[in-house]
Structure formats: structure tokens, C-alpha cells
Design a protein around this motif. Structure first.
Motif: not given
Length: 137
Positions: A115-120
Motif C-alpha cells: 500500500k502507498d502512504p494513502e492506503g492504495q
């Protein structure tokens, strides 16, 4: 030795990947090709990159609605694909990403969802050099 730069494609889960690949190839006026396995197809994108359409393993849960399309960062290695992936994943975590699972070896190389820092969600894929399809490059 410096790590090769990754390429970006899109990965799309499908129950009938060959049929869906034919659909998108028709829309994009390109030609779908078989990918890394029987349940994997690649549709070249007109401006470069590709759409990789696959059926997830029966041993893994089906992606949630709205989460069947994700970026796929990939690179090719002539080394141990699982070791390269673990190292790459550590670098992603140092940048602020988070691992949702352990990297795993597959017949075509190694992969891991993060996951990226925004949760994607996104997929890291390391393909063995001898098996790399042209469109996955």
C-alpha cells in the motif's frame, strides 16, 4: 550493481482474462497477447506500457469491488527474483509504503502487494530475465 529502473503497467483482475483482454484490445485498437501464464494476458497501451489482465490464484481472496485495478511496478532480474523483490520492498517501506503480505515466489518470478502512504494497493513484480515478455518490459 545498480537496480534496473522499474516500469509501470496496470494489473486488472478478471474472471475471464482472455475475453476481457480481447475487449480492451478492441477498444485500444491493439492486439492482446498471452502473458506469463494461461490465466494472464497483456494488452499493449497505445502510448506505451501495458494492461495486464489475470485471474487471481484460487488460494487468494478475490479483490474487493473497486479494487480490481491497480498499478503494477515491475522490473526484470537475472538474479534471484524473490531476494530482489524483498530488497525492493524494503526500499518501498523506507519511502513510506507498507507491505500487506510477504513476498512470494511464483512460476514467473516473485510478487508482493503493498500500500502507498494513502492506503492504495499496488503490486511489485520481479520477473526472471529468461521469462520476461516483451510487453511487460
Amino acid at each position: 550493481m545498480q537496480d534496473p529502473k522499474p516500469t509501470l503497467s496496470w494489473v486488472l483482475a478478471a474472471r475471464d482474462p482472455q475475453r476481457l483482454a480481447a475487449f480492451y484490445a478492441g477498444l485500444l485498437q491493439t492486439e492482446a497477447r498471452k502473458g506469463l501464464a494461461e490465466h494472464h494476458w497483456i494488452v499493449p497501451l497505445p502510448e506505451g506500457g501495458s494492461l495486464q489482465i489475470y485471474t487471481p490464484s484460487r488460494r487468494r481472496p478475490w479483490p474487493a469491488s473497486g479494487a480490481v485495478l491497480a498499478p503494477c511496478l515491475q522490473r526484470v532480474t537475472s538474479n534471484n527474483s524473490l531476494e530482489d523483490l524483498r530488497s525492493w520492498r524494503d526500499g518501498v517501506i523506507a519511502l513510506g509504503g507498507s507491505s500487506t503480505e510477504e513476498p512470494r515466489q511464483e512460476s514467473f518470478g516473485a510478487e508482493c502487494w503493498l500500500k502507498d502512504p494513502e492506503g492504495q494497493r499496488f503490486l511489485l513484480l520481479v520477473i526472471q530475465a529468461k521469462e520476461a515478455p516483451e510487453e511487460a518490459m
